[in-house]
Enzyme design. Structure first.
Site, PDB file in Angstrom:
ATOM      1  N   SER A  50      43.582 103.753  69.321  1.00 34.29           N
ATOM      2  CA  SER A  50      43.200 104.849  68.428  1.00 34.29           C
ATOM      3  C   SER A  50      41.737 105.213  68.684  1.00 34.29           C
ATOM      4  O   SER A  50      41.002 104.447  69.328  1.00 34.29           O
ATOM      5  CB  SER A  50      43.352 104.409  66.971  1.00 34.29           C
ATOM      6  OG  SER A  50      42.406 103.388  66.692  1.00 34.29           O
ATOM      7  N   ASP A  82      45.980 106.920  71.221  1.00 34.12           N
ATOM      8  CA  ASP A  82      46.849 107.089  70.049  1.00 34.12           C
ATOM      9  C   ASP A  82      46.228 108.132  69.115  1.00 34.12           C
ATOM     10  O   ASP A  82      45.052 108.019  68.749  1.00 34.12           O
ATOM     11  CB  ASP A  82      46.956 105.716  69.354  1.00 34.12           C
ATOM     12  CG  ASP A  82      48.034 105.662  68.292  1.00 34.12           C
ATOM     13  OD1 ASP A  82      48.970 106.488  68.338  1.00 34.12           O
ATOM     14  OD2 ASP A  82      47.949 104.775  67.418  1.00 34.12           O
ATOM     15  N   HIS A  83      46.982 109.139  68.728  1.00 33.08           N
ATOM     16  CA  HIS A  83      46.501 110.197  67.815  1.00 33.08           C
ATOM     17  C   HIS A  83      45.189 110.842  68.273  1.00 33.08           C
ATOM     18  O   HIS A  83      44.246 110.965  67.486  1.00 33.08           O
ATOM     19  CB  HIS A  83      46.334 109.661  66.380  1.00 33.08           C
ATOM     20  CG  HIS A  83      47.623 109.278  65.747  1.00 33.08           C
ATOM     21  ND1 HIS A  83      48.503 110.199  65.213  1.00 33.08           N
ATOM     22  CD2 HIS A  83      48.208 108.062  65.595  1.00 33.08           C
ATOM     23  CE1 HIS A  83      49.569 109.563  64.749  1.00 33.08           C
ATOM     24  NE2 HIS A  83      49.430 108.266  64.972  1.00 33.08           N
ATOM     25  N   GLU A 134      52.941 115.530  68.604  1.00 35.86           N
ATOM     26  CA  GLU A 134      53.424 115.169  67.265  1.00 35.86           C
ATOM     27  C   GLU A 134      53.765 116.388  66.432  1.00 35.86           C
ATOM     28  O   GLU A 134      53.046 117.380  66.421  1.00 35.86           O
ATOM     29  CB  GLU A 134      52.389 114.322  66.516  1.00 35.86           C
ATOM     30  CG  GLU A 134      52.867 113.988  65.099  1.00 35.86           C
ATOM     31  CD  GLU A 134      52.002 112.997  64.344  1.00 35.86           C
ATOM     32  OE1 GLU A 134      51.440 112.093  64.971  1.00 35.86           O
ATOM     33  OE2 GLU A 134      51.911 113.151  63.112  1.00 35.86           O
ATOM     34  N   HIS A 180      52.404 104.817  58.548  1.00 38.32           N
ATOM     35  CA  HIS A 180      51.489 103.806  59.084  1.00 38.32           C
ATOM     36  C   HIS A 180      51.177 102.792  57.991  1.00 38.32           C
ATOM     37  O   HIS A 180      51.035 103.150  56.827  1.00 38.32           O
ATOM     38  CB  HIS A 180      50.186 104.468  59.552  1.00 38.32           C
ATOM     39  CG  HIS A 180      50.366 105.399  60.718  1.00 38.32           C
ATOM     40  ND1 HIS A 180      49.966 106.703  60.689  1.00 38.32           N
ATOM     41  CD2 HIS A 180      50.899 105.192  61.954  1.00 38.32           C
ATOM     42  CE1 HIS A 180      50.249 107.271  61.864  1.00 38.32           C
ATOM     43  NE2 HIS A 180      50.814 106.374  62.643  1.00 38.32           N
ATOM     44  N   ASN A 230      55.862 102.405  67.832  1.00 43.64           N
ATOM     45  CA  ASN A 230      54.471 101.965  67.683  1.00 43.64           C
ATOM     46  C   ASN A 230      54.332 100.870  66.627  1.00 43.64           C
ATOM     47  O   ASN A 230      54.829 101.014  65.510  1.00 43.64           O
ATOM     48  CB  ASN A 230      53.592 103.137  67.231  1.00 43.64           C
ATOM     49  CG  ASN A 230      53.504 104.241  68.256  1.00 43.64           C
ATOM     50  OD1 ASN A 230      54.129 104.180  69.304  1.00 43.64           O
ATOM     51  ND2 ASN A 230      52.713 105.251  67.958  1.00 43.64           N
ATOM     52  N   VAL A 231      53.602  99.823  67.006  1.00 49.47           N
ATOM     53  CA  VAL A 231      53.382  98.703  66.085  1.00 49.47           C
ATOM     54  C   VAL A 231      51.907  98.310  66.113  1.00 49.47           C
ATOM     55  O   VAL A 231      51.360  98.030  67.178  1.00 49.47           O
ATOM     56  CB  VAL A 231      54.232  97.471  66.485  1.00 49.47           C
ATOM     57  CG1 VAL A 231      53.930  96.277  65.587  1.00 49.47           C
ATOM     58  CG2 VAL A 231      55.718  97.794  66.452  1.00 49.47           C
ATOM     59  N   ASN A 232      51.299  98.289  64.962  1.00 53.31           N
ATOM     60  CA  ASN A 232      49.917  97.835  64.868  1.00 53.31           C
ATOM     61  C   ASN A 232      49.724  96.884  63.676  1.00 53.31           C
ATOM     62  O   ASN A 232      49.308  95.745  63.841  1.00 53.31           O
ATOM     63  CB  ASN A 232      48.978  99.052  64.729  1.00 53.31           C
ATOM     64  CG  ASN A 232      47.521  98.667  64.785  1.00 53.31           C
ATOM     65  OD1 ASN A 232      47.170  97.618  65.330  1.00 53.31           O
ATOM     66  ND2 ASN A 232      46.657  99.483  64.226  1.00 53.31           N
TER      67      ASN A 232
HETATM   68  P1  13P Z   1      51.912 100.560  62.035  1.00 57.29           P
HETATM   69  O1  13P Z   1      50.485 100.155  61.901  1.00 57.29           O
HETATM   70  O2  13P Z   1      52.557 100.900  60.734  1.00 57.29           O
HETATM   71  O3  13P Z   1      52.705  99.575  62.829  1.00 57.29           O
HETATM   72  O4  13P Z   1      51.931 101.939  62.857  1.00 57.29           O
HETATM   73  C1  13P Z   1      51.369 101.974  64.143  1.00 57.29           C
HETATM   74  C2  13P Z   1      51.360 103.347  64.676  1.00 57.29           C
HETATM   75  O5  13P Z   1      52.231 104.153  64.396  1.00 57.29           O
HETATM   76  C3  13P Z   1      50.271 103.722  65.603  1.00 57.29           C
HETATM   77  O6  13P Z   1      50.266 105.067  65.900  1.00 57.29           O
END
Ligand code: 13P
Length: 284
Positions: A50, A82-83, A134, A180, A230-232
């Site tokens: 990001s 990302d974004h 997006e 998110h 996507n996983v963060n």
């Molecule tokens: P989470 O943090 O909910 O897993 O989402 C991650 C994400 O979509 C990054 O763009």
């Protein structure tokens, strides 16, 4: 192996009904944990970065970490913004060595989002870099971007199809009910929207907000056309919980390696389980 664009693996993911994980990189330990898990699983993956994480790590360290991971593992790895909020930031990342970018024009009008995304696609594709666009607004909090659940707008399927036709992005993130961050209850995912859009376009749908989504919903979303997830937050939680546990047990700890090693191991477990769930094991 050098960093690759998402087109090295997304078409195969869509055709063979698996999803490739985008695991966000926030520091060295995240990068190490993600690549270690992917090596065990022999899986392609995407390092998501990001703008906030980019500011935290610095663009040179970010690219160097991703390149080291690709060299060490031999796996197909994409380094993906990302974004991304502007054409300029996308170009800055490409110049620095990113192999993929997301342009998030979802807060612009539909026509403006198409116009701006097209510009990014034209420049990025000329350099062999893949692009994610997006449509609709994904709720929740990520870095400095916060969207109230009431302001989150689901994507209109007809618009999503036209968005792809006009922009030619390599994958499309559409707002389908995920958010998110962690969920208070269960997300209400609109599988019908995913299916309608995925059937009409040749590229996969991206599911943002993958943390905390029940396994059966993930499987169903892949079945109907999601090819990138996507996983963060789940990694952030696993990391912080294990640091808290170590420090809570022993107030005398001062060597960061004593708490960062278990934190990293906890993230390896999270990433490995997601890779297995997404079906991308042995797809490298
Ligand atoms: P989470 O943090 O909910 O897993 O989402 C991650 C994400 O979509 C990054 O763009």
């Amino acid at each position: 192996m050098p960093l690759v664009s998402m087109n090295e693996f997304l078409p195969k993911a869509k055709a063979n009904k698996f999803a490739v994980g985008q695991f966000n990189m926030n520091n060295l330990e995240f990068a190490q944990a993600i690549v270690e898990a992917a090596m065990i699983e022999k899986s392609p993956f995407i390092f998501g970065v990001s703008e906030g994480a980019l500011k935290y790590m610095g663009i040179e360290f970010t690219v160097a970490l991703a390149e080291a991971a690709a060299k060490k593992s031999g796996l197909p790895i994409a380094l993906h913004l990302d974004h991304g909020s502007s054409f300029e930031v996308a170009m800055k990342c490409i110049r620095a060595g990113f192999s993929s970018v997301m342009f998030d024009g979802s807060h612009y009008s539909f026509e403006e989002n198409i116009r701006l995304t097209k510009e990014v696609v034209k420049a990025a594709h000329a350099m062999g870099v893949s692009v994610e666009g997006e449509l609709g607004t994904i709720g929740g909090v990520e870095d400095d971007i916060s969207v109230d659940e009431e302001d989150a707008n689901l994507a209109n399927p007809e618009e999503a199809i036209r968005f792809w036709e006009e922009t030619g992005v390599d994958c499309v993130a559409i707002a389908v009910g995920t958010a998110h961050g962690m969920y208070a209850g269960e997300p209400n995912i609109r599988f019908d929207i995913i299916e309608q859009v995925a059937r009409a376009i040749p590229v996969p749908i991206v599911l943002h907000g993958g943390s905390g989504v029940p396994d059966e919903m993930i499987r169903k979303s892949i079945e109907v056309g999601v090819g990138k997830i996507n996983v963060n937050t789940e990694n952030q939680v696993a990391c912080t919980e294990s640091i808290r546990e170590v420090l809570g047990k022993d107030a005398k700890v001062y060597d960061p390696r004593k708490y960062l090693t278990p934190a990293r191991n906890a993230m390896v477990k999270v990433v490995q389980s997601k890779i297995q769930l997404f079906g991308s094991s042995n797809q490298a």
